[in-house]
Design a protein around this motif. Structure first.
Motif, PDB file in Angstrom:
ATOM      1  N   ILE A  68       0.859  -1.202   0.000  1.00 32.87           N
ATOM      2  CA  ILE A  68       0.000   0.000   0.000  1.00 32.87           C
ATOM      3  C   ILE A  68       0.893   1.249   0.000  1.00 32.87           C
ATOM      4  O   ILE A  68       1.609   1.509   0.965  1.00 32.87           O
ATOM      5  CB  ILE A  68      -0.927   0.052   1.220  1.00 32.87           C
ATOM      6  CG1 ILE A  68      -1.840  -1.179   1.289  1.00 32.87           C
ATOM      7  CG2 ILE A  68      -1.782   1.327   1.163  1.00 32.87           C
ATOM      8  CD1 ILE A  68      -2.757  -1.215   2.496  1.00 32.87           C
ATOM      9  N   PRO A  69       0.865   2.004  -1.090  1.00 25.31           N
ATOM     10  CA  PRO A  69       1.575   3.294  -1.065  1.00 25.31           C
ATOM     11  C   PRO A  69       0.890   4.262  -0.090  1.00 25.31           C
ATOM     12  O   PRO A  69      -0.319   4.170   0.121  1.00 25.31           O
ATOM     13  CB  PRO A  69       1.461   3.810  -2.491  1.00 25.31           C
ATOM     14  CG  PRO A  69       0.747   2.768  -3.275  1.00 25.31           C
ATOM     15  CD  PRO A  69       0.172   1.749  -2.356  1.00 25.31           C
ATOM     16  N   PHE A  70       1.684   5.194   0.487  1.00 24.72           N
ATOM     17  CA  PHE A  70       1.094   6.172   1.416  1.00 24.72           C
ATOM     18  C   PHE A  70      -0.021   6.979   0.737  1.00 24.72           C
ATOM     19  O   PHE A  70      -0.889   7.543   1.413  1.00 24.72           O
ATOM     20  CB  PHE A  70       2.167   7.157   1.909  1.00 24.72           C
ATOM     21  CG  PHE A  70       3.049   6.638   3.022  1.00 24.72           C
ATOM     22  CD1 PHE A  70       3.640   7.534   3.902  1.00 24.72           C
ATOM     23  CD2 PHE A  70       3.311   5.293   3.183  1.00 24.72           C
ATOM     24  CE1 PHE A  70       4.474   7.090   4.923  1.00 24.72           C
ATOM     25  CE2 PHE A  70       4.137   4.836   4.194  1.00 24.72           C
ATOM     26  CZ  PHE A  70       4.728   5.741   5.074  1.00 24.72           C
ATOM     27  N   ALA A  71      -0.024   7.004  -0.584  1.00 23.34           N
ATOM     28  CA  ALA A  71      -1.019   7.821  -1.307  1.00 23.34           C
ATOM     29  C   ALA A  71      -2.391   7.156  -1.352  1.00 23.34           C
ATOM     30  O   ALA A  71      -3.370   7.785  -1.754  1.00 23.34           O
ATOM     31  CB  ALA A  71      -0.517   8.077  -2.721  1.00 23.34           C
ATOM     32  N   ARG A  72      -2.456   5.870  -0.910  1.00 25.26           N
ATOM     33  CA  ARG A  72      -3.703   5.133  -1.115  1.00 25.26           C
ATOM     34  C   ARG A  72      -4.304   4.606   0.188  1.00 25.26           C
ATOM     35  O   ARG A  72      -3.590   4.323   1.138  1.00 25.26           O
ATOM     36  CB  ARG A  72      -3.472   3.945  -2.065  1.00 25.26           C
ATOM     37  CG  ARG A  72      -3.094   4.318  -3.483  1.00 25.26           C
ATOM     38  CD  ARG A  72      -3.206   3.113  -4.412  1.00 25.26           C
ATOM     39  NE  ARG A  72      -4.577   2.581  -4.399  1.00 25.26           N
ATOM     40  CZ  ARG A  72      -4.836   1.266  -4.404  1.00 25.26           C
ATOM     41  NH1 ARG A  72      -3.859   0.383  -4.379  1.00 25.26           N
ATOM     42  NH2 ARG A  72      -6.094   0.837  -4.409  1.00 25.26           N
ATOM     43  N   GLY A  73      -5.593   4.472   0.178  1.00 28.08           N
ATOM     44  CA  GLY A  73      -6.307   3.748   1.223  1.00 28.08           C
ATOM     45  C   GLY A  73      -6.328   4.422   2.583  1.00 28.08           C
ATOM     46  O   GLY A  73      -5.770   5.497   2.805  1.00 28.08           O
ATOM     47  N   VAL A  74      -6.998   3.748   3.492  1.00 25.47           N
ATOM     48  CA  VAL A  74      -7.087   4.229   4.872  1.00 25.47           C
ATOM     49  C   VAL A  74      -5.727   4.082   5.546  1.00 25.47           C
ATOM     50  O   VAL A  74      -5.277   4.966   6.303  1.00 25.47           O
ATOM     51  CB  VAL A  74      -8.166   3.448   5.648  1.00 25.47           C
ATOM     52  CG1 VAL A  74      -8.336   4.015   7.053  1.00 25.47           C
ATOM     53  CG2 VAL A  74      -9.498   3.460   4.915  1.00 25.47           C
ATOM     54  N   CYS A  75      -5.036   2.982   5.235  1.00 26.78           N
ATOM     55  CA  CYS A  75      -3.702   2.777   5.819  1.00 26.78           C
ATOM     56  C   CYS A  75      -2.720   3.835   5.337  1.00 26.78           C
ATOM     57  O   CYS A  75      -1.921   4.356   6.118  1.00 26.78           O
ATOM     58  CB  CYS A  75      -3.189   1.383   5.456  1.00 26.78           C
ATOM     59  SG  CYS A  75      -4.096   0.044   6.240  1.00 26.78           S
ATOM     60  N   GLY A  76      -2.810   4.144   4.035  1.00 24.37           N
ATOM     61  CA  GLY A  76      -1.927   5.182   3.517  1.00 24.37           C
ATOM     62  C   GLY A  76      -2.195   6.523   4.183  1.00 24.37           C
ATOM     63  O   GLY A  76      -1.254   7.255   4.514  1.00 24.37           O
TER      64      GLY A  76
END
Ligand code: SME
Length: 153
Positions: A68-76
């Motif tokens: 998961i790139p930092f640019a994506r998702g809740v985790c990012g």
């Protein structure tokens, strides 16, 4: 705080006593949390493996996406902002990454080491809508600090 958290904290504190390996700590925390709350349907870590990039770590539940790139998702978002993401409805979160179609709500907590560096995020998914609140946030943030901020990665 949900009374169950006091029990879980005590169990994790005991199990992790003297351990400083982050992967061993993550595996233990994921297992204890996942099996302590019926509404925790996916419980695990995404580790910071390079600037702006998360990779899956120890988890419990169905398979999770690996990268998961930092640019994506809740985790990012949690990694990028270094701030807990409390998501009552994942369908309303722009860019939510659905590892399971059954997920309805989510909480993601940043994990810092003793130097204050971000080393991972803790991701908990639930099939129950609006399953997490500020009490969960406070309890999980406290647990992450107690377990991981004592041991530089
Ligand atoms: N829902 C997360 C992805 C991880 S899977 O849910 C385990 C996100 O949006 O970042």
């Amino acid at each position: 705080m949900h009374p169950r958290y006091a029990d879980v904290h005590a169990a994790i504190r005991s199990l992790c006593e003297g351990e400083d390996d982050p992967i061993a700590l993550m595996a233990t925390v994921a297992c204890e949390l996942h099996h302590s709350f019926d509404h925790f349907n996916w419980t695990g870590f995404y580790r910071v493996v390079s600037p702006g990039l998360l990779k899956i770590g120890p988890y419990q539940g169905g398979h999770g996406c690996l990268v998961i790139p930092f640019a994506r998702g809740v985790c990012g978002a949690a990694a990028r902002e270094e701030r807990t993401q409390l998501v009552p409805d994942v369908d309303a979160f722009p860019g939510h990454i659905a590892c399971a179609s059954s997920t309805r709500s989510e909480i993601v907590v940043p994990v810092f080491d003793a130097s204050g560096a971000l080393i991972a995020v803790l991701d908990v998914d639930s099939d129950t809508p609006d399953a997490f609140d500020k009490d969960d946030q406070e309890a999980l943030e406290t647990l992450m600090a107690e377990v991981f901020a004592k041991h530089p990665a």
